[in-house]
Scaffold this active site. Structure first.
Site, PDB file in Angstrom:
ATOM      1  N   THR A   1     -13.942 134.015 111.671  1.00 14.16           N
ATOM      2  CA  THR A   1     -13.040 132.870 111.535  1.00 14.16           C
ATOM      3  C   THR A   1     -13.780 131.625 111.038  1.00 14.16           C
ATOM      4  OG1 THR A   1     -13.445 132.387 113.869  1.00 14.16           O
ATOM      5  CG2 THR A   1     -11.449 133.630 113.359  1.00 14.16           C
ATOM      6  N   CYS A   2     -12.999 130.604 110.688  1.00 16.01           N
ATOM      7  CA  CYS A   2     -13.543 129.309 110.301  1.00 16.01           C
ATOM      8  C   CYS A   2     -14.103 128.634 111.557  1.00 16.01           C
ATOM      9  CB  CYS A   2     -12.456 128.411 109.711  1.00 16.01           C
ATOM     10  SG  CYS A   2     -11.599 129.141 108.301  1.00 16.01           S
ATOM     11  N   PRO A   3     -15.206 127.917 111.502  1.00 18.33           N
ATOM     12  CA  PRO A   3     -15.990 127.669 110.282  1.00 18.33           C
ATOM     13  C   PRO A   3     -17.177 128.630 110.117  1.00 18.33           C
ATOM     14  CG  PRO A   3     -16.755 126.214 112.018  1.00 18.33           C
ATOM     15  CD  PRO A   3     -15.726 127.142 112.642  1.00 18.33           C
TER      16      PRO A   3
END
Ligand code: SF4
Ligand code: SF4
Ligand code: SF4
Lengths: 294, 78
Positions: free
Chosen positions: B14-16
């Site tokens: 997932t981000c970041p």
């Protein structure tokens, strides 16, 4: 407290200055004036102090970026208000008038921002705050169609918006834009064995996603400005705002249209009728033409 | 097709963190080299290419692949 005379407050007058009677007899919520959700650290300290001295040490944040100090006894209202005033905090508004103006951070700090929201919110506040309207009147300024400040849920909303245009001489045919446009407004077409990226304008929500992300800036804004939204409300009878005009290029034109919109509502709105319901009663398209002077 | 100097599967990342890992992978490459990353649909494909642009790299190709995207990135000026 110099004099011990019994406190008398006309409920309508008290609402005008942001004193909201609580269900607990003789206790009030102090509603504060906040523009676009901004207070300085010093102002926050003053709010905290007043809440401790005259309330129960609690501060309530409203859904519209407002701030309220609850449980202030009637006998302390004016003292509390003066102390806040000394810190540069005025009272908020209640009742049938223009309420505090909401705003998102906008282009000053947000990479998606298409307009400077704070300056517009301050100017709307300066011109209209607490002036009378047929029913409550709420405004919000949001920097782009991400709509963080919920411009579409307010009686009048300002939103930044742009219309992208594609430059075929720059495009490197990477296919990113097609895959990230939130409304699938961009499609790729093969013309004579070459890729063309085509915008379906009616599907475009005027965000800055393609212009920000295109690796070579092949998508750039061909038009950009303020979108003026009118007639939004949540509350008892929800209605999302309608677009009055898009890509308004100057502040001057924006404020002229805002003035005409509010003026129309003042002249035509019934008591307890939100602007959006006035628009629906009189016919949205007819009213839009009148406000736009067409 | 482009010569790929390095491949990185960031599906499920997932981000970041996906962006951080992409940057680390690019660090080991030379200017002009191409990195292939697999990014999830949703936030990853919306955010990582934009952040790469901000850092001076260039997305060359985006190929939808199920619920992911295969993305070719050319390393920019160091
Ligand atoms: S509405 Fe747009 S400009 Fe405002 S905070 Fe959200 S993303 Fe940023
Ligand atoms: S993102 Fe830019 S370079 Fe890539 S296909 Fe779209 S317009 Fe072309
Ligand atoms: S401005 Fe937003 S909605 Fe319009 S084409 Fe670009 S990404 Fe899609």
């Amino acid at each position: 407290m110099s004099e011990a005379k019994p406190f008398q407050l006309d409920p309508n007058e008290s609402r005008k200055v942001g004193y909201i009677p609580q269900k607990q007899i003789d206790y009030y919520a102090l509603r504060l004036h906040v523009i676009a959700g901004d207070l300085s650290a010093n102002q926050l300290k003053a709010v905290a102090e007043v809440a401790e001295k005259y309330g129960r040490g609690e501060v309530h944040i409203s859904t519209r970026q407002g701030m309220e100090i609850h449980f202030v006894h009637a006998s302390n209202l004016d003292t509390a208000r003066l102390e806040l005033d000394a810190a540069g905090i005025k009272m908020g508004a209640c009742g049938p008038r223009v309420r505090i103006v909401m705003g998102c951070p906008g282009s000053a700090t947000c990479k998606f921002g298409i307009i400077e929201t704070k300056a517009i919110a301050k100017e709307l506040d300066r011109r209209y705050f607490r002036t009378d309207t047929p029913y409550k009147f709420k405004m919000s300024v949001t920097g782009c169609s991400h709509n963080c400040a919920k411009a579409t849920e307010n009686d009048l909303g300002v939103m930044g918006g742009l219309l992208p245009a594609w430059d075929k001489n720059i495009c490197i045919d990477c296919n990113l834009c097609v895959n990230i446009c939130p409304t699938k407004a961009i499609s790729k077409q093969e013309v004579n064995g070459k890729s063309e990226y085509v915008l379906e304008e009616s599907a475009c929500i005027n965000c800055s996603v393609c212009t920000l992300s295109c690796p070579v800036n092949s998508w750039t804004a061909s038009k950009s400005g303020y979108t003026l939204l009118i007639g939004g409300t949540l509350g008892k009878i929800p209605r999302l705002a309608s677009v009055l005009k898009k890509y308004i290029p100057t502040e001057e034109e924006l404020f002229n249209l805002v003035e005409r919109s509010i003026d129309f509502y003042r002249k035509n709105g019934r008591k307890k009728e939100r602007f959006g319901h006035t628009l629906d009663r009189l016919g949205l398209e007819t009213v839009k033409k009148e406000i736009l002077g067409e | 097709m482009t010569d790929v100097a390095k491949r990185l599967d960031l599906s499920g990342v997932t981000c970041p963190m996906n962006f951080v890992k992409t940057k680390i992978a690019l660090d080991s490459l030379d200017q002009g080299d191409v990195l292939e990353v697999v990014l999830d649909e949703g936030d990853p494909i919306s955010n990582v290419p934009r952040s790469l642009k901000e850092e001076g790299h260039r997305v060359l190709k985006v190929i939808p692949h199920g619920e992911t995207f295969i993305v070719h990135v050319e390393k920019g000026r160091v």
